[in-house]
Design a protein around this motif. Structure first.
Motif, PDB file in Angstrom:
ATOM      1  N   SER A 196       0.834  -1.198   0.000  1.00 58.41           N
ATOM      2  CA  SER A 196       0.000   0.000   0.000  1.00 58.41           C
ATOM      3  C   SER A 196       0.867   1.246   0.000  1.00 58.41           C
ATOM      4  CB  SER A 196      -0.896   0.005   1.254  1.00 58.41           C
ATOM      5  OG  SER A 196      -1.462   1.276   1.447  1.00 58.41           O
ATOM      6  N   ARG A 223      -0.072  -3.144   4.557  1.00 59.51           N
ATOM      7  CA  ARG A 223      -1.520  -3.285   4.402  1.00 59.51           C
ATOM      8  C   ARG A 223      -2.139  -3.814   5.691  1.00 59.51           C
ATOM      9  NH1 ARG A 223      -3.917  -7.379   0.002  1.00 59.51           N
ATOM     10  NH2 ARG A 223      -2.731  -6.040  -1.397  1.00 59.51           N
ATOM     11  N   ARG A 272      -7.534  -7.152   5.866  1.00 61.19           N
ATOM     12  CA  ARG A 272      -8.684  -6.874   5.009  1.00 61.19           C
ATOM     13  C   ARG A 272      -9.972  -7.331   5.684  1.00 61.19           C
ATOM     14  NH1 ARG A 272      -9.171  -8.966  -1.237  1.00 61.19           N
ATOM     15  NH2 ARG A 272     -11.443  -9.042  -1.402  1.00 61.19           N
ATOM     16  N   ASP A 274      -8.967  -6.195  -4.676  1.00 56.79           N
ATOM     17  CA  ASP A 274      -7.563  -6.196  -4.231  1.00 56.79           C
ATOM     18  C   ASP A 274      -6.953  -4.800  -4.368  1.00 56.79           C
ATOM     19  OD1 ASP A 274      -7.647  -8.863  -3.583  1.00 56.79           O
ATOM     20  OD2 ASP A 274      -6.745  -9.552  -5.466  1.00 56.79           O
ATOM     21  N   ASP A 278      -8.444  -2.495  -1.801  1.00 55.29           N
ATOM     22  CA  ASP A 278      -7.955  -2.867  -0.468  1.00 55.29           C
ATOM     23  C   ASP A 278      -6.604  -2.228  -0.181  1.00 55.29           C
ATOM     24  OD1 ASP A 278      -8.089  -4.354   1.988  1.00 55.29           O
ATOM     25  OD2 ASP A 278      -6.649  -5.773   1.113  1.00 55.29           O
ATOM     26  N   LEU A 301     -15.776  -5.237   0.234  1.00 53.31           N
ATOM     27  CA  LEU A 301     -14.961  -4.585   1.262  1.00 53.31           C
ATOM     28  C   LEU A 301     -15.780  -3.731   2.218  1.00 53.31           C
ATOM     29  CD1 LEU A 301     -12.017  -3.390  -1.029  1.00 53.31           C
ATOM     30  CD2 LEU A 301     -12.095  -5.438   0.409  1.00 53.31           C
ATOM     31  N   ARG A 313      -7.583   1.136  10.230  1.00 52.78           N
ATOM     32  CA  ARG A 313      -8.896   0.522  10.036  1.00 52.78           C
ATOM     33  C   ARG A 313      -9.498   0.139  11.388  1.00 52.78           C
ATOM     34  NH1 ARG A 313      -7.530  -3.310   4.866  1.00 52.78           N
ATOM     35  NH2 ARG A 313      -8.016  -1.805   3.221  1.00 52.78           N
TER      36      ARG A 313
END
Length: 533
Positions: free
Chosen positions: A2, A7, A10, A61, A64, A94, A159
């Motif tokens: 990322s 990352r 997910r 993907d 994400d 997502l 997140r």
């Protein structure tokens, strides 16, 4: 990797996720056609369920990698296509609520949608021409190989969510609001999947069907077509926007793609009936078309009978329901329509839902012929209007028949009555009732009577101001091909024979065709503008 560092984990989707439901065909029949569309270089392109799932996963993907969290909004501007569907389903995977808009949406209107939704990302199709998307909204384009980022969204925090639940928002559709500000209808995964399962129980489609979709992507019935087709393992056939204004090109595309089910607002059929009835009859004689679905506005019975005569072997399906439930009834009408029928049945709610008529006194209306307001009980109810609790509270109200339960129902603002057969019959909007000389008038009743006059194929009524301060009832009509100009005195007498004198129009305006909004509905504002102030 990322652009914002490692990352984070997910989020994963629940079993009631829109993506899981609509791409079940990729698991059971990956080689079956999912989308049949016009190819960029001419001809047709078929995208299978397996390929649609692969495109969805590639897009998921890539999204994400941006570090977006469950609940972050994504505006998707496109006509309906396999890539647009894959992008919608990637967002659903997502937990990113998608906000569909169409390329023809004016810049000012799009800015109002962006201001209202506060999206993290705006995506348009590879051939999109939109510019000027405000920062800090990220921008990009999507195609068969997924999205390409042009401007990164504003940096996100860590997140906070890991699971996309059935009550999370699947999409937000912005409709016209009474304040002039777009109103965002928020629909959960559970809501839309619940409705689509109810439709499946009605048994209208088979996996062999091909559903021609004519609505722009920002219209809820475009999403209905996607769900209707893919939820049954059938094929979606998006009709190119440039084919819709030309009856011969429209019918040619239906023939080329082998469309078996056609979903179109009644207004779209009017020029076809006027200019290409023979070609439509040939399509009917081929036996390919099994069903015609319509929604969004009343279908004048005379025009519907004409269409049924040209497609005698087809089922005709009347879809009813506000955007707040996508739809709530899917009703098969008799073909041909009985000669005396002046209103079309909207039947009963799909399995798992219920429509109840409530009178002004808050009590149930169940005797035939008496008008009440439709209230809906269903798990497919919308979650609310985006960032608008006051308007939400006016629409999602305590069940008037069981207030102690705490259950909320949708107060639709739509009027209906029971027929002797138990079906419901739509009588228009409560807010389309107007006052003329102190008398309450339902415009749809005036339109229906005038549309039944010989040589008239359609009628739209409006109450417009007059210089003396007294409003006037105007009616716009479309004459049948080859018919003489309608005589206002004859039409007035025809109306007066069935309706009270205050419902007789003051002014009659023949037009070649009714102007349409981007959603394919009659543009009443454009018609009103034809009358000198």
């Amino acid at each position: 990797m990322s652009p914002f560092g490692p990352r984070p984990p997910r989020a994963h989707a629940s079993v009631d996720n829109l993506r899981t439901h609509l791409l079940d065909g990729a698991r059971t029949a990956p080689h079956r056609p999912a989308v049949i569309q016009a190819a960029p270089g001419g001809g047709l392109e078929t995208v299978t369920y397996g390929e649609l799932a692969a495109r969805t996963d590639r897009c998921a993907d890539a999204l994400d990698d941006l570090g977006l969290d469950v609940g972050d909004r994504v505006v998707i501007e496109s006509d309906t296509s396999a890539d647009a569907v894959a992008t919608l389903l990637a967002c659903a995977t997502l937990g990113l609520p998608f906000v569909p808009v169409s390329p023809g949406l004016p810049d000012e209107r799009l800015r109002a949608v962006i201001d209202g939704a506060g999206p993290a990302l705006y995506l348009q199709a590879e051939d999109g021409r939109r510019t000027g998307i405000p920062e800090p909204v990220g921008t990009g384009r999507f195609g068969p190989h997924g999205p390409t980022l042009e401007r990164a969204p504003a940096p996100r925090g860590p997140r906070r969510r890991r699971t996309v639940t059935p009550v999370d928002t699947a999409y937000i559709i912005f409709t016209s609001g009474t304040t002039g500000r777009p109103k965002g209808v928020t629909m959960s995964h559970r809501g839309v999947v619940s409705f689509l399962r109810g439709v499946q129980a009605s048994g209208f489609l088979t996996p062999r069907d091909r559903v021609a979709s004519t609505a722009p992507l920002q219209f809820d019935f475009a999403l209905f077509d996607i769900g209707f087709a893919l939820g049954h393992g059938a094929a979606l056939v998006p009709v190119p926007r440039d084919r819709l204004s030309w009856p011969r090109r429209f019918l040619s595309f239906l023939r080329e793609t082998g469309a078996t089910q056609i979903d179109a607002v009644p207004s779209l059929w009017r020029p076809v009936l006027r200019h290409e009835p023979g070609m439509l009859a040939e399509l009917g004689e081929s036996g390919t078309v099994r069903g015609v679905l319509f929604s969004g506005e009343a279908f004048p019975p005379a025009e519907l009978r004409h269409l049924q005569k040209l497609l005698p072997g087809a089922d005709f399906i009347n879809l009813y329901g506000p955007t707040e439930v996508m739809a709530i009834s899917v009703t098969r009408l008799p073909n041909p329509l009985p000669a005396g029928a002046e209103r079309l049945s909207i039947g009963t709610a799909v399995p798992g839902a219920e429509m109840t008529l409530i009178g002004p006194d808050g009590r149930i209306v169940d005797e035939p012929g008496r008008i009440g307001e439709i209230h809906v009980r269903s798990t497919s109810l919308f979650s609310g209007y985006w960032n608008d609790p006051q308007t939400t509270a006016a629409a999602l109200v305590p069940d008037p028949l069981d207030r102690a339960s705490g259950r909320l129902v949708l107060k639709t603002g739509d009027l209906a009555s029971h027929g002797p057969d138990g079906d419901l019959y739509f009588h228009g909007r409560a807010d389309s009732q107007v006052q003329i000389r102190g008398n309450r008038v339902e415009l749809g009743e005036v339109e229906g009577r005038i549309a039944a006059f010989p040589g008239i194929t359609g009628a739209v009524a409006a109450v417009l101001p007059h210089q003396d301060g007294e409003p006037r009832l105007h009616v716009f009509v479309t004459p049948a091909p080859g018919s003489p100009a309608p005589d206002p005195k004859e039409i007035a007498a025809f109306v007066r024979a069935a309706l009270p004198a205050y419902m007789v129009p003051h002014h009659l305006h023949p037009v070649d065709a009714f102007p349409l909004t981007p959603n394919g509905k009659v543009d009443r504002a454009a018609l009103s503008a034809l009358v000198p102030s």
